[in-house]
Design a protein around this motif. Sequence first.
Motif, PDB file in Angstrom:
ATOM      1  N   MET A   1       0.829  -1.187   0.000  1.00 19.17           N
ATOM      2  CA  MET A   1       0.000   0.000   0.000  1.00 19.17           C
ATOM      3  C   MET A   1       0.875   1.253   0.000  1.00 19.17           C
ATOM      4  O   MET A   1       1.878   1.303   0.681  1.00 19.17           O
ATOM      5  CB  MET A   1      -0.858   0.037   1.256  1.00 19.17           C
ATOM      6  N   PRO A   2       0.416   2.279  -0.699  1.00 20.78           N
ATOM      7  CA  PRO A   2       1.167   3.535  -0.674  1.00 20.78           C
ATOM      8  C   PRO A   2       1.103   4.148   0.734  1.00 20.78           C
ATOM      9  O   PRO A   2       0.248   3.805   1.528  1.00 20.78           O
ATOM     10  CB  PRO A   2       0.421   4.418  -1.670  1.00 20.78           C
ATOM     11  N   GLU A   3       2.030   5.047   1.006  1.00 20.45           N
ATOM     12  CA  GLU A   3       1.997   5.780   2.266  1.00 20.45           C
ATOM     13  C   GLU A   3       1.886   7.259   1.959  1.00 20.45           C
ATOM     14  O   GLU A   3       2.449   7.743   0.985  1.00 20.45           O
ATOM     15  CB  GLU A   3       3.265   5.509   3.084  1.00 20.45           C
ATOM     16  N   HIS A   4       1.156   7.942   2.794  1.00 19.18           N
ATOM     17  CA  HIS A   4       0.996   9.384   2.674  1.00 19.18           C
ATOM     18  C   HIS A   4       0.977   9.927   4.099  1.00 19.18           C
ATOM     19  O   HIS A   4       0.310   9.359   4.966  1.00 19.18           O
ATOM     20  CB  HIS A   4      -0.310   9.701   1.938  1.00 19.18           C
ATOM     21  N   PRO A   5       1.697  11.015   4.375  1.00 19.06           N
ATOM     22  CA  PRO A   5       1.787  11.514   5.752  1.00 19.06           C
ATOM     23  C   PRO A   5       0.439  11.778   6.421  1.00 19.06           C
ATOM     24  O   PRO A   5       0.255  11.463   7.597  1.00 19.06           O
ATOM     25  CB  PRO A   5       2.594  12.807   5.629  1.00 19.06           C
ATOM     26  N   ALA A   6      -0.514  12.343   5.695  1.00 15.99           N
ATOM     27  CA  ALA A   6      -1.825  12.620   6.280  1.00 15.99           C
ATOM     28  C   ALA A   6      -2.545  11.328   6.631  1.00 15.99           C
ATOM     29  O   ALA A   6      -3.205  11.230   7.669  1.00 15.99           O
ATOM     30  CB  ALA A   6      -2.672  13.474   5.340  1.00 15.99           C
ATOM     31  N   VAL A   7      -2.421  10.322   5.778  1.00 16.34           N
ATOM     32  CA  VAL A   7      -3.068   9.028   6.024  1.00 16.34           C
ATOM     33  C   VAL A   7      -2.428   8.347   7.236  1.00 16.34           C
ATOM     34  O   VAL A   7      -3.123   7.774   8.079  1.00 16.34           O
ATOM     35  CB  VAL A   7      -3.012   8.131   4.771  1.00 16.34           C
ATOM     36  N   VAL A   8      -1.119   8.438   7.342  1.00 13.97           N
ATOM     37  CA  VAL A   8      -0.416   7.864   8.496  1.00 13.97           C
ATOM     38  C   VAL A   8      -0.921   8.515   9.786  1.00 13.97           C
ATOM     39  O   VAL A   8      -1.165   7.830  10.786  1.00 13.97           O
ATOM     40  CB  VAL A   8       1.113   8.022   8.335  1.00 13.97           C
ATOM     41  N   ARG A   9      -1.118   9.835   9.774  1.00 11.89           N
ATOM     42  CA  ARG A   9      -1.641  10.528  10.964  1.00 11.89           C
ATOM     43  C   ARG A   9      -3.063  10.078  11.285  1.00 11.89           C
ATOM     44  O   ARG A   9      -3.411   9.887  12.455  1.00 11.89           O
ATOM     45  CB  ARG A   9      -1.586  12.042  10.770  1.00 11.89           C
ATOM     46  N   VAL A  10      -3.879   9.888  10.267  1.00 11.99           N
ATOM     47  CA  VAL A  10      -5.251   9.425  10.480  1.00 11.99           C
ATOM     48  C   VAL A  10      -5.231   8.014  11.066  1.00 11.99           C
ATOM     49  O   VAL A  10      -5.933   7.732  12.046  1.00 11.99           O
ATOM     50  CB  VAL A  10      -6.069   9.470   9.163  1.00 11.99           C
ATOM     51  N   GLU A  11      -4.429   7.130  10.499  1.00 15.34           N
ATOM     52  CA  GLU A  11      -4.345   5.763  11.017  1.00 15.34           C
ATOM     53  C   GLU A  11      -3.901   5.759  12.477  1.00 15.34           C
ATOM     54  O   GLU A  11      -4.462   5.028  13.299  1.00 15.34           O
ATOM     55  CB  GLU A  11      -3.394   4.918  10.163  1.00 15.34           C
ATOM     56  N   ALA A  12      -2.919   6.590  12.812  1.00 20.59           N
ATOM     57  CA  ALA A  12      -2.443   6.668  14.201  1.00 20.59           C
ATOM     58  C   ALA A  12      -3.546   7.176  15.128  1.00 20.59           C
ATOM     59  O   ALA A  12      -3.717   6.660  16.242  1.00 20.59           O
ATOM     60  CB  ALA A  12      -1.210   7.566  14.281  1.00 20.59           C
TER      61      ALA A  12
END
Length: 162
Positions: free
Chosen positions: A1-12
């Motif tokens: 899966m791709p990573e994107h900083p905003a998505v990483v923050r949402v997942e966290a």
Amino acid sequence: MPEHPAVVRVEAALVEAGVETQVVWLDGAAKTAVEAASALGISVGAIANSLVFLLDGEPALIMTSGAHRVDTAWLGERVGGEFSRADATTVKTATGQVIGGIAPVGHPAPLRTFVDEALAEFPEIWAAAGHAHTVFPLSFDELVRITGGTVTPVAPAASPAD
């Protein structure tokens, strides 16, 4: 899966809030509720659309059913303030995300949030996850809990979207 900083923050933020869900990366962008519903094969009403407005000059998040339009004048009277449009720069600053992918969580600071009561009709709702190609499922109760949102109609008799 791709990573994107905003998505990483949402997942966290979702993990921290105890929401057991998985972010789904869509093949195409789903910048509107109609596009997201079509990509997922669900009712547009089950899309929790994240809209940022200014409430008395401060950013506020309205989580509305994709099947509804927010009546900002009516809602402002209901909550005792005045809503106005937030420009793209304000939205990005307030959420850390761009229009078309705004999640209900993962923002630099909590936003005053209002949650459309119509979303309670669906056992599962879907929200953006910080990027126009991402969504995640959750329940209405989880949405209210993780946003600290105030449940309210967003328009008189929840006006259908055009």
